[in-house]
Design an enzyme around this catalytic site. Structure first.
Site, PDB file in Angstrom:
ATOM      1  N   ARG A 121       0.822  -1.198   0.000  1.00 23.66           N
ATOM      2  CA  ARG A 121       0.000   0.000   0.000  1.00 23.66           C
ATOM      3  C   ARG A 121       0.862   1.257   0.000  1.00 23.66           C
ATOM      4  O   ARG A 121       1.963   1.285   0.529  1.00 23.66           O
ATOM      5  CB  ARG A 121      -0.919  -0.023   1.236  1.00 23.66           C
ATOM      6  CG  ARG A 121      -1.909   1.112   1.306  1.00 23.66           C
ATOM      7  CD  ARG A 121      -2.945   0.836   2.389  1.00 23.66           C
ATOM      8  NE  ARG A 121      -3.763   2.011   2.629  1.00 23.66           N
ATOM      9  CZ  ARG A 121      -3.519   2.893   3.580  1.00 23.66           C
ATOM     10  NH1 ARG A 121      -2.474   2.730   4.365  1.00 23.66           N
ATOM     11  NH2 ARG A 121      -4.301   3.934   3.743  1.00 23.66           N
ATOM     12  N   LYS A 186       3.246  -7.471  11.632  1.00 19.83           N
ATOM     13  CA  LYS A 186       2.584  -7.714  10.353  1.00 19.83           C
ATOM     14  C   LYS A 186       2.848  -9.130   9.864  1.00 19.83           C
ATOM     15  O   LYS A 186       3.981  -9.549   9.669  1.00 19.83           O
ATOM     16  CB  LYS A 186       3.064  -6.710   9.314  1.00 19.83           C
ATOM     17  CG  LYS A 186       2.337  -6.829   7.976  1.00 19.83           C
ATOM     18  CD  LYS A 186       2.649  -5.655   7.067  1.00 19.83           C
ATOM     19  CE  LYS A 186       1.923  -5.760   5.752  1.00 19.83           C
ATOM     20  NZ  LYS A 186       2.120  -4.571   4.889  1.00 19.83           N
ATOM     21  N   ARG A 322      -0.985   4.384  13.252  1.00 18.23           N
ATOM     22  CA  ARG A 322       0.079   4.002  14.184  1.00 18.23           C
ATOM     23  C   ARG A 322      -0.423   4.154  15.596  1.00 18.23           C
ATOM     24  O   ARG A 322      -1.017   5.191  15.935  1.00 18.23           O
ATOM     25  CB  ARG A 322       1.315   4.906  14.014  1.00 18.23           C
ATOM     26  CG  ARG A 322       2.008   4.747  12.660  1.00 18.23           C
ATOM     27  CD  ARG A 322       2.690   3.390  12.556  1.00 18.23           C
ATOM     28  NE  ARG A 322       3.468   3.283  11.336  1.00 18.23           N
ATOM     29  CZ  ARG A 322       2.993   2.845  10.196  1.00 18.23           C
ATOM     30  NH1 ARG A 322       1.738   2.469  10.113  1.00 18.23           N
ATOM     31  NH2 ARG A 322       3.761   2.766   9.133  1.00 18.23           N
TER      32      ARG A 322
END
Length: 326
Positions: A121, A186, A322
């Protein structure tokens, strides 16, 4: 990846030692050519052990993608997909977008052992060596325009989370709008790209990258906390079975999404929301920031951020998320 490099990889995939002489003989090339192929293999990010008198081997066995194996795992669902596997591409999304423009049918899948220009992204690079990840793109066609497809990336995240949990990864979380997490790091990502008229029809390419077994070198390139299925599941799963499982779940979710949109999936997404009710900072494309408490998502997939001036909505592609450090 050159054909000879792919041939060397196929022979080293069992994790055992193979002498340069034996590799050269089986591939009908010189030992110098084998050496060059090994160097090319290392350039893709995979580590190759070299031991004098024994030859070459990988640090661990690698299950290479195999169409027959994927279709076997798909079972009755195999007919819903047109599957193509490649040793290497620039980007599976880029290739499939071109295919979509040329009339490729919905259900077309392109998976690659290695992407030389894998994209995430906001133009970020996707890093993974050969055999370290599962990277593929799926083409889905909708009669609707782009405006009616809001929340599609979140829906794809739900499908991936389901598939990873069925593979053995407990506690999979989702980060708005397109990340799949495990223990806050992630584990997978989604890149959704649309092509078509404002009112439809629309060709949607859903790119998926799942970390299976990351090397230290790859982790150093990623630049953020990364998890892999080897840690989440206790061992690295068979990537052919994994691809089949993710495709099955995507098929189920896309069928539901095409009928009812994101709203029926909203509650399941929020149950997995890694930042639900936490204070976060949102960074807009122009660098501006908004702080508040994440209150989940709306029926159209917009993030709901509770701020001092009220609840605000933010749509996919506009912000990064975040957690605040205080």
């Amino acid at each position: 990846m050159k054909p000879l490099t792919a041939g060397v990889l196929a022979r080293l995939a069992d994790g055992g030692f193979h002498s340069g002489e034996a590799l050269a003989r089986s591939l009908e090339v010189s030992r110098a050519s084998v050496w060059n192929a090994v160097r090319d293999l290392e350039a893709t990010g995979i580590e190759v052990y070299k031991v004098h008198g024994r030859g070459y081997r990988l640090p661990y066995p690698v299950t290479l993608l195999d169409r027959a194996a994927v279709e076997r795992h798909l079972g009755a669902s195999a007919g819903r997909f047109a599957l193509e596997l490649r040793d290497t591409v620039d980007s599976t999304n880029t290739v499939l977008i071109e295919r979509a423009a040329s009339g490729a049918p919905g259900g077309t899948v392109l998976a690659a052992e290695w992407q030389s220009g894998g994209r995430g992204r906001l133009g970020r690079a996707w890093h993974a060596g050969v055999g370290e990840a599962l990277t593929f793109s799926l083409l889905w066609r909708s009669a609707r325009g782009a405006g009616a497809l809001s929340g599609l990336t979140l829906a794809a995240g739900v499908a991936i989370a389901r598939a990873l949990e069925s593979t053995g990864a407990d506690g999979v979380g989702l980060k708005w709008p397109n990340d799949v997490l495990w223990r806050g790091a992630k584990l997978a990502g989604v890149l959704t790209e649309l092509q078509g008229d404002a009112l439809g029809p629309t060709a949607v390419v859903i790119g998926v990258g799942i970390n299976v077994r990351l090397s230290d070198a790859t982790r150093a390139c990623i630049g953020q906390a990364a998890a892999d299925l080897e840690a989440a599941c206790g061992s690295a799963p068979d990537r052919n079975r994994l691809l089949a499982e993710v495709l099955r779940e995507l098929d189920r979710v896309l069928e539901a999404f095409g009928r009812d949109g994101f709203a029926p999936l909203r509650e399941e997404w929020q149950q997995r929301h890694a930042h639900q009710d936490r204070r976060v900072t949102l960074t807009l494309p122009d660098g501006a920031r908004r702080s508040g408490r994440a209150r989940g998502v709306a029926d159209d997939g917009a993030l709901l951020l509770e701020t001092a001036s009220g609840t605000q909505r933010f749509h996919s592609g506009e912000i990064t998320l975040r957690p605040q450090k205080h």
